[in-house]
Design a protein around this motif. Structure first.
Motif, PDB file in Angstrom:
ATOM      1  N   GLU A  88     -24.833  92.383 -85.186  1.00 28.72           N
ATOM      2  CA  GLU A  88     -23.439  92.060 -84.893  1.00 28.72           C
ATOM      3  C   GLU A  88     -23.306  90.553 -84.987  1.00 28.72           C
ATOM      4  N   ARG A 106     -13.985  91.255 -85.624  1.00 34.81           N
ATOM      5  CA  ARG A 106     -14.842  91.186 -84.446  1.00 34.81           C
ATOM      6  C   ARG A 106     -15.605  89.873 -84.412  1.00 34.81           C
ATOM      7  N   ASN A 107     -15.563  89.166 -83.300  1.00 41.19           N
ATOM      8  CA  ASN A 107     -16.330  87.935 -83.108  1.00 41.19           C
ATOM      9  C   ASN A 107     -16.067  86.869 -84.168  1.00 41.19           C
TER      10      ASN A 107
END
Length: 183
Positions: A88, A106-107
């Motif tokens: 991730e 995401r992120n």
């Protein structure tokens, strides 16, 4: 260049061909470039990048989607060295990338921070949600990365009652960035 073959499904839509073409063009990839595909999913962008760049690193947090990337890569021709990493982001991101494609949201702020810290020259982020697009634009600006923002709407023709009509795909925001920006 042959079309990208995606015989394996990732249970998520790939970046549409027209959007891929624009995104890859904005990354201005060359044979000596190392490009990172953050959120590889089907591998569509990974494959396109591997046809232009010298090295590609594909990051995907879901093991089943990384397996789809692997299988779809095997179904296509490309010349680059490709590395697949289950992580991730920003974990797993290389420190020597020239260009980066962000296909997911995401992120993304942490990914942008990594890009700034490691000197990534060119970035493209595709966003489909308006709220995320606004946040991403601000994040690019705060890091002095924003070069341009495009909203792309693609319509495909189809036969309707003996004539041609059009069906619209969802619009996509394409954020283009470079070190030092230039908006």
């Amino acid at each position: 260049m042959p079309q990208v073959a995606l015989p394996h499904d990732a249970k998520a839509g790939p970046t549409k061909p027209e959007i891929r073409a624009m995104s890859i063009e904005k990354l201005a990839l060359g044979p000596s470039d190392h490009v990172v595909d953050v959120g590889s999913c089907t591998g569509a962008v990974t494959i396109e990048a591997a046809r232009r760049a010298g090295r590609v690193t594909a990051i995907e947090r879901k093991p089943d989607r990384l397996d789809v990337t692997r299988k779809n890569l095997a179904a296509n021709d490309y010349d680059a060295a490709v590395s697949l990493r289950e992580a991730e982001a920003p974990a797993g991101l290389p420190d020597d990338a020239d260009a980066m494609f962000l296909g997911g949201s995401r992120n993304f702020t942490e990914v942008l921070d990594h890009a700034v810290e490691t000197g990534v020259d060119r970035l493209v982020m595709n966003v489909s949600r308006v709220e995320v697009a606004g946040e991403a634009i601000e994040a690019f600006r705060e890091r002095d990365l924003l070069s341009e923002v495009l909203q792309v709407q693609v319509n495909h023709g189809y036969e309707l009652a003996g004539a041609t009509s059009f069906k619209a795909d969802n619009p996509v925001y394409v954020l283009v960035g470079a070190r030092g920006g230039d908006e």
